[in-house]
Scaffold this motif. Structure first.
Motif, PDB file in Angstrom:
ATOM      1  N   ILE A  22       0.861  -1.184   0.000  1.00  0.00           N
ATOM      2  CA  ILE A  22       0.000   0.000   0.000  1.00  0.00           C
ATOM      3  C   ILE A  22       0.896   1.232   0.000  1.00  0.00           C
ATOM      4  O   ILE A  22       1.899   1.280   0.721  1.00  0.00           O
ATOM      5  CB  ILE A  22      -0.883   0.007   1.271  1.00  0.00           C
ATOM      6  CG1 ILE A  22      -1.725  -1.272   1.329  1.00  0.00           C
ATOM      7  CG2 ILE A  22      -1.754   1.250   1.327  1.00  0.00           C
ATOM      8  CD1 ILE A  22      -2.267  -1.584   2.696  1.00  0.00           C
ATOM      9  N   SER A  23       0.519   2.210  -0.802  1.00  0.00           N
ATOM     10  CA  SER A  23       1.298   3.455  -0.810  1.00  0.00           C
ATOM     11  C   SER A  23       0.374   4.664  -0.801  1.00  0.00           C
ATOM     12  O   SER A  23      -0.771   4.597  -1.227  1.00  0.00           O
ATOM     13  CB  SER A  23       2.232   3.503  -2.026  1.00  0.00           C
ATOM     14  OG  SER A  23       1.496   3.422  -3.220  1.00  0.00           O
ATOM     15  N   VAL A  24       0.898   5.753  -0.270  1.00  0.00           N
ATOM     16  CA  VAL A  24       0.193   7.033  -0.220  1.00  0.00           C
ATOM     17  C   VAL A  24       1.141   8.069  -0.808  1.00  0.00           C
ATOM     18  O   VAL A  24       2.352   8.010  -0.583  1.00  0.00           O
ATOM     19  CB  VAL A  24      -0.186   7.404   1.234  1.00  0.00           C
ATOM     20  CG1 VAL A  24      -0.998   8.688   1.283  1.00  0.00           C
ATOM     21  CG2 VAL A  24      -0.937   6.266   1.912  1.00  0.00           C
ATOM     22  N   ASN A  25       0.613   9.047  -1.555  1.00  0.00           N
ATOM     23  CA  ASN A  25       1.480  10.021  -2.216  1.00  0.00           C
ATOM     24  C   ASN A  25       2.021  11.089  -1.263  1.00  0.00           C
ATOM     25  O   ASN A  25       2.744  11.990  -1.678  1.00  0.00           O
ATOM     26  CB  ASN A  25       0.753  10.686  -3.392  1.00  0.00           C
ATOM     27  CG  ASN A  25      -0.423  11.531  -2.954  1.00  0.00           C
ATOM     28  OD1 ASN A  25      -0.942  11.360  -1.863  1.00  0.00           O
ATOM     29  ND2 ASN A  25      -0.837  12.440  -3.821  1.00  0.00           N
ATOM     30  N   ASP A  26       1.703  10.992   0.029  1.00  0.00           N
ATOM     31  CA  ASP A  26       2.176  11.941   1.026  1.00  0.00           C
ATOM     32  C   ASP A  26       2.360  11.193   2.344  1.00  0.00           C
ATOM     33  O   ASP A  26       1.705  10.172   2.577  1.00  0.00           O
ATOM     34  CB  ASP A  26       1.132  13.060   1.184  1.00  0.00           C
ATOM     35  CG  ASP A  26       1.648  14.274   1.937  1.00  0.00           C
ATOM     36  OD1 ASP A  26       2.865  14.345   2.213  1.00  0.00           O
ATOM     37  OD2 ASP A  26       0.820  15.151   2.255  1.00  0.00           O
ATOM     38  N   ARG A  27       3.218  11.670   3.193  1.00  0.00           N
ATOM     39  CA  ARG A  27       3.385  11.051   4.507  1.00  0.00           C
ATOM     40  C   ARG A  27       2.104  11.274   5.304  1.00  0.00           C
ATOM     41  O   ARG A  27       1.558  12.361   5.323  1.00  0.00           O
ATOM     42  CB  ARG A  27       4.598  11.654   5.231  1.00  0.00           C
ATOM     43  CG  ARG A  27       4.956  10.914   6.509  1.00  0.00           C
ATOM     44  CD  ARG A  27       6.351  11.256   6.994  1.00  0.00           C
ATOM     45  NE  ARG A  27       7.395  10.652   6.158  1.00  0.00           N
ATOM     46  CZ  ARG A  27       7.773   9.384   6.221  1.00  0.00           C
ATOM     47  NH1 ARG A  27       7.192   8.555   7.053  1.00  0.00           N
ATOM     48  NH2 ARG A  27       8.734   8.932   5.454  1.00  0.00           N
ATOM     49  N   VAL A  28       1.621  10.206   5.953  1.00  0.00           N
ATOM     50  CA  VAL A  28       0.368  10.272   6.716  1.00  0.00           C
ATOM     51  C   VAL A  28       0.633   9.929   8.181  1.00  0.00           C
ATOM     52  O   VAL A  28       1.681   9.372   8.515  1.00  0.00           O
ATOM     53  CB  VAL A  28      -0.703   9.325   6.130  1.00  0.00           C
ATOM     54  CG1 VAL A  28      -1.115   9.777   4.742  1.00  0.00           C
ATOM     55  CG2 VAL A  28      -0.231   7.878   6.113  1.00  0.00           C
ATOM     56  N   ASP A  29      -0.348  10.259   9.027  1.00  0.00           N
ATOM     57  CA  ASP A  29      -0.212   9.939  10.460  1.00  0.00           C
ATOM     58  C   ASP A  29      -0.221   8.422  10.670  1.00  0.00           C
ATOM     59  O   ASP A  29       0.547   7.896  11.461  1.00  0.00           O
ATOM     60  CB  ASP A  29      -1.347  10.580  11.268  1.00  0.00           C
ATOM     61  CG  ASP A  29      -1.313  12.103  11.187  1.00  0.00           C
ATOM     62  OD1 ASP A  29      -0.228  12.682  11.013  1.00  0.00           O
ATOM     63  OD2 ASP A  29      -2.400  12.709  11.274  1.00  0.00           O
ATOM     64  N   LYS A  30      -1.112   7.760   9.920  1.00  0.00           N
ATOM     65  CA  LYS A  30      -1.137   6.301  10.019  1.00  0.00           C
ATOM     66  C   LYS A  30      -1.956   5.706   8.881  1.00  0.00           C
ATOM     67  O   LYS A  30      -2.798   6.376   8.275  1.00  0.00           O
ATOM     68  CB  LYS A  30      -1.670   5.820  11.369  1.00  0.00           C
ATOM     69  CG  LYS A  30      -3.083   6.228  11.693  1.00  0.00           C
ATOM     70  CD  LYS A  30      -3.452   5.749  13.101  1.00  0.00           C
ATOM     71  CE  LYS A  30      -4.761   6.361  13.563  1.00  0.00           C
ATOM     72  NZ  LYS A  30      -5.145   5.887  14.888  1.00  0.00           N
ATOM     73  N   ILE A  31      -1.689   4.421   8.624  1.00  0.00           N
ATOM     74  CA  ILE A  31      -2.472   3.610   7.698  1.00  0.00           C
ATOM     75  C   ILE A  31      -3.053   2.479   8.528  1.00  0.00           C
ATOM     76  O   ILE A  31      -2.325   1.772   9.232  1.00  0.00           O
ATOM     77  CB  ILE A  31      -1.636   3.049   6.532  1.00  0.00           C
ATOM     78  CG1 ILE A  31      -1.005   4.183   5.718  1.00  0.00           C
ATOM     79  CG2 ILE A  31      -2.496   2.159   5.634  1.00  0.00           C
ATOM     80  CD1 ILE A  31      -0.047   3.710   4.635  1.00  0.00           C
TER      81      ILE A  31
END
Length: 189
Positions: A22-31
């Motif tokens: 799984i990837s997100v295009n920005d750093r997130v607090d959590k997945i």
């Protein structure tokens, strides 16, 4: 914020193990993820302060037997983006509980959570297949499979019946029958 689920995707597993990528295009607090079919499990954190899970390092999650409707959610600053995935875990092979032959009508009783196909073979020839009606409320399933066996009249044949489930687990039963489709003749005196 964009969430991309490379895996798992809609699929079947016979061991319950799924690679997560799984990837997100920005750093997130959590997945996180949660199973919409098993609410009692609650939300499971995959990673914190991250932009991927399973991309830089192989990550495997194991799931129980059954249907899984999973929501994966990336959360940042109290905003979130969600994606849903669906998969089935089927660790159990089909079980043939009872099989009776009545000269071309086969009565089959079996146990299987996710049946895909039921086939009857004579040597290498397929005599018939049937998508027997499935009742999710019953542990044991029953069906009738009708096959025209007139071409084998008065012959003894070896046959087998095979049940295959969605995870490609199979069970087979083989037997021998003598075909007699001619009704008895009653003579008056």
């Amino acid at each position: 914020m964009e969430l991309k689920i490379n895996s798992p995707q809609y699929s079947f597993s016979d061991n319950g193990k799924f690679y997560f990528n799984i990837s997100v295009n920005d750093r997130v607090d959590k997945i996180i993820y949660y199973d919409n079919e098993n609410k009692y499990l609650g939300k499971q954190t995959l990673c914190k302060n991250c932009n991927e899970f399973g991309l830089s390092k192989k990550r495997i999650k194991t799931f129980s037997n059954g249907i899984h409707d999973i929501t994966i959610e990336a959360i940042k600053d109290f905003k979130s983006v969600k994606e849903k995935i669906f998969f089935i875990v089927d660790r159990k092979s089909p079980k043939i509980l009872e099989l009776k032959d009545f000269n071309g009508t086969f009565y089959l009783k079996y146990s299987e959570d996710f049946p895909k196909q039921i086939s009857i073979y004579y040597d290498d020839f397929i005599l018939g297949t049937n998508d027997c009606a499935y009742d999710h409320d019953k542990l044991k399933q029953k069906c009738l499979i009708n096959i025209d066996l007139r071409n084998f009249e008065n012959k003894t044949i070896n046959y087998s019946i095979e049940i295959e489930d969605v995870a490609n687990n199979k069970n087979e039963f083989s037997d021998q029958i003598t075909i007699d489709t001619t009704p008895p003749e009653i003579k008056k005196r």
